[in-house]
Design a protein around this motif. Structure first.
Motif, PDB file in Angstrom:
ATOM      1  N   GLN A  46     -51.480 -11.612 -65.004  1.00 15.76           N
ATOM      2  CA  GLN A  46     -50.122 -11.543 -65.508  1.00 15.76           C
ATOM      3  C   GLN A  46     -49.213 -12.498 -64.762  1.00 15.76           C
ATOM      4  O   GLN A  46     -48.173 -12.870 -65.260  1.00 15.76           O
ATOM      5  CB  GLN A  46     -49.587 -10.122 -65.375  1.00 15.76           C
ATOM      6  CG  GLN A  46     -50.288  -9.144 -66.304  1.00 15.76           C
ATOM      7  CD  GLN A  46     -49.864  -7.721 -66.038  1.00 15.76           C
ATOM      8  OE1 GLN A  46     -49.251  -7.410 -65.028  1.00 15.76           O
ATOM      9  NE2 GLN A  46     -50.210  -6.842 -66.952  1.00 15.76           N
ATOM     10  N   ALA A  47     -49.586 -12.886 -63.570  1.00  8.86           N
ATOM     11  CA  ALA A  47     -48.740 -13.744 -62.757  1.00  8.86           C
ATOM     12  C   ALA A  47     -48.994 -15.227 -63.025  1.00  8.86           C
ATOM     13  O   ALA A  47     -48.520 -16.058 -62.287  1.00  8.86           O
ATOM     14  CB  ALA A  47     -48.949 -13.423 -61.281  1.00  8.86           C
ATOM     15  N   ALA A  48     -49.758 -15.553 -64.067  1.00 11.82           N
ATOM     16  CA  ALA A  48     -50.019 -16.955 -64.385  1.00 11.82           C
ATOM     17  C   ALA A  48     -48.697 -17.655 -64.661  1.00 11.82           C
ATOM     18  O   ALA A  48     -47.805 -17.091 -65.308  1.00 11.82           O
ATOM     19  CB  ALA A  48     -50.933 -17.064 -65.595  1.00 11.82           C
ATOM     20  N   PRO A  49     -48.518 -18.876 -64.173  1.00 11.32           N
ATOM     21  CA  PRO A  49     -47.235 -19.565 -64.358  1.00 11.32           C
ATOM     22  C   PRO A  49     -47.004 -19.959 -65.815  1.00 11.32           C
ATOM     23  O   PRO A  49     -47.939 -20.208 -66.561  1.00 11.32           O
ATOM     24  CB  PRO A  49     -47.371 -20.807 -63.476  1.00 11.32           C
ATOM     25  CG  PRO A  49     -48.833 -21.040 -63.363  1.00 11.32           C
ATOM     26  CD  PRO A  49     -49.482 -19.681 -63.438  1.00 11.32           C
ATOM     27  N   VAL A 105     -45.616 -19.884 -73.205  1.00 14.00           N
ATOM     28  CA  VAL A 105     -45.546 -18.554 -72.610  1.00 14.00           C
ATOM     29  C   VAL A 105     -46.501 -17.633 -73.365  1.00 14.00           C
ATOM     30  O   VAL A 105     -46.243 -17.300 -74.523  1.00 14.00           O
ATOM     31  CB  VAL A 105     -44.114 -17.978 -72.705  1.00 14.00           C
ATOM     32  CG1 VAL A 105     -44.062 -16.567 -72.156  1.00 14.00           C
ATOM     33  CG2 VAL A 105     -43.115 -18.853 -71.997  1.00 14.00           C
ATOM     34  N   GLU A 106     -47.594 -17.292 -72.735  1.00 17.37           N
ATOM     35  CA  GLU A 106     -48.536 -16.308 -73.281  1.00 17.37           C
ATOM     36  C   GLU A 106     -48.875 -16.562 -74.749  1.00 17.37           C
ATOM     37  O   GLU A 106     -48.867 -15.651 -75.577  1.00 17.37           O
ATOM     38  CB  GLU A 106     -47.988 -14.899 -73.081  1.00 17.37           C
ATOM     39  CG  GLU A 106     -47.829 -14.542 -71.609  1.00 17.37           C
ATOM     40  CD  GLU A 106     -47.333 -13.127 -71.372  1.00 17.37           C
ATOM     41  OE1 GLU A 106     -47.573 -12.244 -72.232  1.00 17.37           O
ATOM     42  OE2 GLU A 106     -46.702 -12.901 -70.326  1.00 17.37           O
ATOM     43  N   GLY A 107     -49.163 -17.809 -75.085  1.00 16.14           N
ATOM     44  CA  GLY A 107     -49.561 -18.155 -76.439  1.00 16.14           C
ATOM     45  C   GLY A 107     -48.419 -18.532 -77.369  1.00 16.14           C
ATOM     46  O   GLY A 107     -48.649 -18.925 -78.504  1.00 16.14           O
ATOM     47  N   TYR A 108     -47.190 -18.412 -76.922  1.00 13.95           N
ATOM     48  CA  TYR A 108     -46.024 -18.791 -77.722  1.00 13.95           C
ATOM     49  C   TYR A 108     -45.432 -20.091 -77.190  1.00 13.95           C
ATOM     50  O   TYR A 108     -45.604 -20.433 -76.024  1.00 13.95           O
ATOM     51  CB  TYR A 108     -44.942 -17.698 -77.671  1.00 13.95           C
ATOM     52  CG  TYR A 108     -45.337 -16.427 -78.376  1.00 13.95           C
ATOM     53  CD1 TYR A 108     -45.268 -16.330 -79.767  1.00 13.95           C
ATOM     54  CD2 TYR A 108     -45.783 -15.329 -77.649  1.00 13.95           C
ATOM     55  CE1 TYR A 108     -45.634 -15.155 -80.406  1.00 13.95           C
ATOM     56  CE2 TYR A 108     -46.145 -14.148 -78.293  1.00 13.95           C
ATOM     57  CZ  TYR A 108     -46.076 -14.075 -79.667  1.00 13.95           C
ATOM     58  OH  TYR A 108     -46.433 -12.918 -80.304  1.00 13.95           O
ATOM     59  N   VAL A 109     -44.677 -20.769 -78.055  1.00 18.83           N
ATOM     60  CA  VAL A 109     -43.974 -21.987 -77.687  1.00 18.83           C
ATOM     61  C   VAL A 109     -42.483 -21.660 -77.610  1.00 18.83           C
ATOM     62  O   VAL A 109     -41.935 -21.041 -78.526  1.00 18.83           O
ATOM     63  CB  VAL A 109     -44.210 -23.105 -78.733  1.00 18.83           C
ATOM     64  CG1 VAL A 109     -43.432 -24.350 -78.374  1.00 18.83           C
ATOM     65  CG2 VAL A 109     -45.686 -23.406 -78.866  1.00 18.83           C
ATOM     66  N   ILE A 110     -41.851 -22.060 -76.517  1.00 21.03           N
ATOM     67  CA  ILE A 110     -40.414 -21.843 -76.347  1.00 21.03           C
ATOM     68  C   ILE A 110     -39.777 -23.225 -76.252  1.00 21.03           C
ATOM     69  O   ILE A 110     -40.089 -24.001 -75.358  1.00 21.03           O
ATOM     70  CB  ILE A 110     -40.110 -21.028 -75.066  1.00 21.03           C
ATOM     71  CG1 ILE A 110     -40.919 -19.725 -75.040  1.00 21.03           C
ATOM     72  CG2 ILE A 110     -38.620 -20.783 -74.938  1.00 21.03           C
ATOM     73  CD1 ILE A 110     -40.641 -18.769 -76.172  1.00 21.03           C
ATOM     74  N   ASP A 118     -34.473 -12.985 -74.899  1.00 20.65           N
ATOM     75  CA  ASP A 118     -35.143 -13.189 -76.187  1.00 20.65           C
ATOM     76  C   ASP A 118     -36.635 -13.444 -75.997  1.00 20.65           C
ATOM     77  O   ASP A 118     -37.448 -13.021 -76.822  1.00 20.65           O
ATOM     78  CB  ASP A 118     -34.480 -14.339 -76.955  1.00 20.65           C
ATOM     79  CG  ASP A 118     -33.070 -13.977 -77.375  1.00 20.65           C
ATOM     80  OD1 ASP A 118     -32.841 -12.829 -77.793  1.00 20.65           O
ATOM     81  OD2 ASP A 118     -32.183 -14.840 -77.258  1.00 20.65           O
ATOM     82  N   ILE A 119     -37.001 -14.104 -74.911  1.00 14.83           N
ATOM     83  CA  ILE A 119     -38.419 -14.299 -74.608  1.00 14.83           C
ATOM     84  C   ILE A 119     -39.053 -12.951 -74.283  1.00 14.83           C
ATOM     85  O   ILE A 119     -40.165 -12.648 -74.744  1.00 14.83           O
ATOM     86  CB  ILE A 119     -38.602 -15.307 -73.454  1.00 14.83           C
ATOM     87  CG1 ILE A 119     -38.048 -16.673 -73.861  1.00 14.83           C
ATOM     88  CG2 ILE A 119     -40.077 -15.414 -73.064  1.00 14.83           C
ATOM     89  CD1 ILE A 119     -37.968 -17.684 -72.734  1.00 14.83           C
ATOM     90  N   GLN A 120     -38.348 -12.105 -73.527  1.00 11.10           N
ATOM     91  CA  GLN A 120     -38.848 -10.757 -73.232  1.00 11.10           C
ATOM     92  C   GLN A 120     -39.075  -9.982 -74.523  1.00 11.10           C
ATOM     93  O   GLN A 120     -40.091  -9.315 -74.680  1.00 11.10           O
ATOM     94  CB  GLN A 120     -37.867  -9.987 -72.350  1.00 11.10           C
ATOM     95  CG  GLN A 120     -37.887 -10.410 -70.914  1.00 11.10           C
ATOM     96  CD  GLN A 120     -36.832  -9.673 -70.100  1.00 11.10           C
ATOM     97  OE1 GLN A 120     -35.738  -9.380 -70.576  1.00 11.10           O
ATOM     98  NE2 GLN A 120     -37.161  -9.402 -68.845  1.00 11.10           N
ATOM     99  N   GLY A 132     -43.266 -19.459 -82.203  1.00 10.93           N
ATOM    100  CA  GLY A 132     -42.403 -19.683 -81.057  1.00 10.93           C
ATOM    101  C   GLY A 132     -40.945 -19.448 -81.367  1.00 10.93           C
ATOM    102  O   GLY A 132     -40.580 -19.070 -82.479  1.00 10.93           O
ATOM    103  N   LEU A 133     -40.121 -19.666 -80.339  1.00  7.51           N
ATOM    104  CA  LEU A 133     -38.665 -19.544 -80.442  1.00  7.51           C
ATOM    105  C   LEU A 133     -38.039 -20.872 -80.042  1.00  7.51           C
ATOM    106  O   LEU A 133     -38.585 -21.579 -79.188  1.00  7.51           O
ATOM    107  CB  LEU A 133     -38.135 -18.452 -79.513  1.00  7.51           C
ATOM    108  CG  LEU A 133     -38.608 -17.031 -79.736  1.00  7.51           C
ATOM    109  CD1 LEU A 133     -38.021 -16.106 -78.681  1.00  7.51           C
ATOM    110  CD2 LEU A 133     -38.258 -16.552 -81.138  1.00  7.51           C
ATOM    111  N   ALA A 134     -36.889 -21.177 -80.639  1.00 12.24           N
ATOM    112  CA  ALA A 134     -36.208 -22.429 -80.314  1.00 12.24           C
ATOM    113  C   ALA A 134     -34.701 -22.267 -80.361  1.00 12.24           C
ATOM    114  O   ALA A 134     -34.174 -21.500 -81.166  1.00 12.24           O
ATOM    115  CB  ALA A 134     -36.627 -23.529 -81.290  1.00 12.24           C
TER     116      ALA A 134
END
Length: 171
Positions: A46-49, A105-110, A118-120, A132-134
């Motif tokens: 879980q602590a992966a950057p 982030v964990e398979g998503y693109v920000i 919003d990422i949470q 992803g989110l933009a």
């Protein structure tokens, strides 16, 4: 730390019962040690950057990365070794949603100045259709773009094979 509790059998005639209780308690030690090891490995995963790609000439990226470190309590690894146009094309970011930095982030693109909250929410809900989110551009008042209290309205856009839809709106 493993604590073994012995239930008081101290009479000399109960020597065999004491040995059985001791063997039973020590038999649980390997299982306990394995559970502790597994828990520590899960925490490490879980602590992966989070990996953030940025243009070396952009100054706001460091501010946004600090917002993410604080808001998500995550390590952010910054990379400047891949041209940003290639980063965005490889990850399928719509041209009209482009901004100055891109993070995985964990398979998503920000993309851009997306707030940590919003990422949470994205990571909590994990919508299958969302890639992803933009936050397009660099709106004043968005995380990393704070300018003495000045703000511009902006939207966080969810994107994927379905197209685009509003995920959050900020005044």
């Amino acid at each position: 730390m493993v604590v073994i509790e012995f239930v008081g059998i101290y009479e000399p005639a109960a020597k065999e019962k004491t040995m059985i209780a001791f063997k039973s308690a020590t038999a649980r030690l390997p299982a306990t040690a394995f559970a502790l090891l597994l828990a520590s490995c899960t925490g490490a995963a879980q602590a992966a950057p989070y990996v953030m790609f940025r243009d070396p000439g952009c100054g706001c990226c460091h501010e946004w990365a600090e917002h993410i470190r604080t808001g998500l309590q995550a390590e952010v690894e910054m990379r400047e070794d891949v041209p940003m146009a290639q980063v965005k094309a490889d990850r399928g970011i719509p041209v009209e949603l482009a901004s100055c930095h891109t993070m995985e982030v964990e398979g998503y693109v920000i993309e851009g100045h997306v707030p940590a909250a919003d990422i949470q929410r994205l990571l909590r809900e994990r919508p299958k259709s969302v890639k992803g989110l933009a936050v397009a551009g660099m709106p004043l008042g968005s995380p990393g773009m704070e300018m003495g209290g000045r703000t511009q309205p902006y939207q966080v856009i969810a994107f994927g094979d379905f197209g685009q839809r509003v995920f959050a709106t900020y005044p």
